[in-house]
Motif scaffolding. Structure first.
Motif, PDB file in Angstrom:
ATOM      1  N   PRO A  75      -0.504 -40.589  24.219  1.00  0.00           N
ATOM      2  CA  PRO A  75      -0.340 -40.696  22.768  1.00  0.00           C
ATOM      3  C   PRO A  75      -0.819 -42.018  22.160  1.00  0.00           C
ATOM      4  O   PRO A  75      -0.858 -42.144  20.943  1.00  0.00           O
ATOM      5  CB  PRO A  75       1.162 -40.535  22.571  1.00  0.00           C
ATOM      6  CG  PRO A  75       1.770 -40.913  23.863  1.00  0.00           C
ATOM      7  CD  PRO A  75       0.765 -40.559  24.918  1.00  0.00           C
ATOM      8  N   ASN A  76      -1.200 -43.008  22.957  1.00  0.00           N
ATOM      9  CA  ASN A  76      -1.639 -44.305  22.424  1.00  0.00           C
ATOM     10  C   ASN A  76      -0.652 -44.838  21.389  1.00  0.00           C
ATOM     11  O   ASN A  76      -0.965 -44.959  20.212  1.00  0.00           O
ATOM     12  CB  ASN A  76      -3.045 -44.224  21.825  1.00  0.00           C
ATOM     13  CG  ASN A  76      -4.089 -43.913  22.870  1.00  0.00           C
ATOM     14  OD1 ASN A  76      -3.924 -44.247  24.030  1.00  0.00           O
ATOM     15  ND2 ASN A  76      -5.162 -43.268  22.459  1.00  0.00           N
ATOM     16  N   VAL A  77       0.535 -45.113  21.836  1.00  0.00           N
ATOM     17  CA  VAL A  77       1.607 -45.569  20.961  1.00  0.00           C
ATOM     18  C   VAL A  77       1.383 -47.033  20.592  1.00  0.00           C
ATOM     19  O   VAL A  77       1.531 -47.929  21.414  1.00  0.00           O
ATOM     20  CB  VAL A  77       2.986 -45.394  21.648  1.00  0.00           C
ATOM     21  CG1 VAL A  77       4.090 -45.882  20.756  1.00  0.00           C
ATOM     22  CG2 VAL A  77       3.194 -43.943  22.036  1.00  0.00           C
ATOM     23  N   ILE A  78       0.972 -47.250  19.338  1.00  0.00           N
ATOM     24  CA  ILE A  78       0.745 -48.592  18.814  1.00  0.00           C
ATOM     25  C   ILE A  78       1.381 -48.652  17.429  1.00  0.00           C
ATOM     26  O   ILE A  78       1.103 -47.812  16.581  1.00  0.00           O
ATOM     27  CB  ILE A  78      -0.764 -48.922  18.710  1.00  0.00           C
ATOM     28  CG1 ILE A  78      -1.416 -48.832  20.085  1.00  0.00           C
ATOM     29  CG2 ILE A  78      -0.979 -50.296  18.091  1.00  0.00           C
ATOM     30  CD1 ILE A  78      -2.933 -48.920  20.050  1.00  0.00           C
ATOM     31  N   GLY A  79       2.213 -49.646  17.207  1.00  0.00           N
ATOM     32  CA  GLY A  79       2.826 -49.797  15.888  1.00  0.00           C
ATOM     33  C   GLY A  79       3.877 -48.736  15.627  1.00  0.00           C
ATOM     34  O   GLY A  79       4.440 -48.137  16.533  1.00  0.00           O
ATOM     35  N   ASN A  80       4.099 -48.471  14.357  1.00  0.00           N
ATOM     36  CA  ASN A  80       5.115 -47.514  13.929  1.00  0.00           C
ATOM     37  C   ASN A  80       4.605 -46.089  14.129  1.00  0.00           C
ATOM     38  O   ASN A  80       3.604 -45.692  13.544  1.00  0.00           O
ATOM     39  CB  ASN A  80       5.464 -47.760  12.457  1.00  0.00           C
ATOM     40  CG  ASN A  80       6.578 -46.855  11.991  1.00  0.00           C
ATOM     41  OD1 ASN A  80       7.144 -46.077  12.755  1.00  0.00           O
ATOM     42  ND2 ASN A  80       6.910 -46.953  10.717  1.00  0.00           N
ATOM     43  N   MET A  81       5.296 -45.343  14.943  1.00  0.00           N
ATOM     44  CA  MET A  81       4.875 -43.967  15.256  1.00  0.00           C
ATOM     45  C   MET A  81       5.867 -42.946  14.696  1.00  0.00           C
ATOM     46  O   MET A  81       5.847 -41.790  15.103  1.00  0.00           O
ATOM     47  CB  MET A  81       4.760 -43.799  16.772  1.00  0.00           C
ATOM     48  CG  MET A  81       3.734 -44.692  17.427  1.00  0.00           C
ATOM     49  SD  MET A  81       2.056 -44.245  17.006  1.00  0.00           S
ATOM     50  CE  MET A  81       1.885 -42.737  17.931  1.00  0.00           C
TER      51      MET A  81
ATOM     52  N   GLY B  75      -2.406 -37.198  21.778  1.00  0.00           N
ATOM     53  CA  GLY B  75      -0.998 -37.072  22.141  1.00  0.00           C
ATOM     54  C   GLY B  75      -0.050 -37.256  20.964  1.00  0.00           C
ATOM     55  O   GLY B  75       1.155 -37.292  21.149  1.00  0.00           O
ATOM     56  N   ARG B  76      -0.602 -37.366  19.764  1.00  0.00           N
ATOM     57  CA  ARG B  76       0.219 -37.512  18.548  1.00  0.00           C
ATOM     58  C   ARG B  76       0.076 -36.251  17.710  1.00  0.00           C
ATOM     59  O   ARG B  76      -1.037 -35.793  17.449  1.00  0.00           O
ATOM     60  CB  ARG B  76      -0.238 -38.731  17.742  1.00  0.00           C
ATOM     61  CG  ARG B  76      -0.088 -40.026  18.477  1.00  0.00           C
ATOM     62  CD  ARG B  76      -0.594 -41.192  17.636  1.00  0.00           C
ATOM     63  NE  ARG B  76      -1.921 -40.908  17.087  1.00  0.00           N
ATOM     64  CZ  ARG B  76      -3.032 -41.501  17.478  1.00  0.00           C
ATOM     65  NH1 ARG B  76      -3.006 -42.426  18.396  1.00  0.00           N
ATOM     66  NH2 ARG B  76      -4.182 -41.189  16.925  1.00  0.00           N
ATOM     67  N   TYR B  77       1.207 -35.716  17.264  1.00  0.00           N
ATOM     68  CA  TYR B  77       1.228 -34.484  16.477  1.00  0.00           C
ATOM     69  C   TYR B  77       1.742 -34.788  15.072  1.00  0.00           C
ATOM     70  O   TYR B  77       2.659 -35.584  14.899  1.00  0.00           O
ATOM     71  CB  TYR B  77       2.156 -33.458  17.127  1.00  0.00           C
ATOM     72  CG  TYR B  77       1.597 -32.847  18.386  1.00  0.00           C
ATOM     73  CD1 TYR B  77       1.267 -31.501  18.427  1.00  0.00           C
ATOM     74  CD2 TYR B  77       1.396 -33.601  19.537  1.00  0.00           C
ATOM     75  CE1 TYR B  77       0.750 -30.922  19.577  1.00  0.00           C
ATOM     76  CE2 TYR B  77       0.877 -33.039  20.693  1.00  0.00           C
ATOM     77  CZ  TYR B  77       0.556 -31.702  20.701  1.00  0.00           C
ATOM     78  OH  TYR B  77       0.035 -31.142  21.834  1.00  0.00           O
ATOM     79  N   THR B  78       1.133 -34.124  14.091  1.00  0.00           N
ATOM     80  CA  THR B  78       1.544 -34.330  12.706  1.00  0.00           C
ATOM     81  C   THR B  78       1.380 -33.046  11.910  1.00  0.00           C
ATOM     82  O   THR B  78       0.627 -32.153  12.301  1.00  0.00           O
ATOM     83  CB  THR B  78       0.719 -35.460  12.036  1.00  0.00           C
ATOM     84  OG1 THR B  78       1.250 -35.729  10.740  1.00  0.00           O
ATOM     85  CG2 THR B  78      -0.742 -35.088  11.912  1.00  0.00           C
TER      86      THR B  78
END
Length: 143
Positions: free
Chosen positions: A42-48, A104-107
């Motif tokens: 998901p490349n979690v960087i900053g506010n997720m 890896g990020r869903y919206t």
């Protein structure tokens, strides 16, 4: 985006990717589509907080799926990956197989879809993988 809209975008991106690949490959590409899904981190960087993430998916590959199976797998809690790169992988007499490399990020916010400005929602059409030594303008066979 509804499931029906997601399916519409998947089918549209598939036809565009097929037509794009025809510029490069010798293979006959059929319109019976199969899909491989490759989940990325998901490349979690900053506010997720605005995204759903599924760390358990990282590194998982699902093979030989139909378009409806892709929708069932990727459409989660009315959200989809923010980007999905699609490219032709291989062709047989019966089907054309695409790779779907998924964020890896869903919206559920269409403004977050990487390719929304060109009308394809989360789908980014990429070319087939070029062989080593590829020469511009010369078509090649998929492996």
């Amino acid at each position: 985006m509804t499931k029906e809209e997601f399916l519409f975008h998947l089918n549209g991106a598939s036809f565009v990717a097929l037509k794009f690949a025809e510029n490069y490959v010798k293979d006959k590409l059929t319109t019976d589509f199969k899909y491989n899904i490759i989940f990325t981190p998901p490349n979690v960087i900053g506010n997720m907080d605005q995204f759903d993430i599924y760390p358990e998916d990282e590194g998982i590959i699902r093979l030989n799926l139909t378009d409806k199976e892709v929708v069932e797998l990727l459409y989660r809690k009315n959200k989809i990956p923010v980007w999905i790169d699609i490219n032709v992988l291989k062709s047989s007499r019966k089907s054309t197989t695409f790779n779907l490399l998924c964020a890896g990020r869903y919206t559920d916010n269409k403004e977050e879809y990487y390719y929304n400005d060109n009308g394809s929602g989360p789908f980014g059409v990429k070319g087939p993988t070029f062989p080593i030594g590829y020469k511009e303008g010369k078509k090649f066979r998929l492996k």
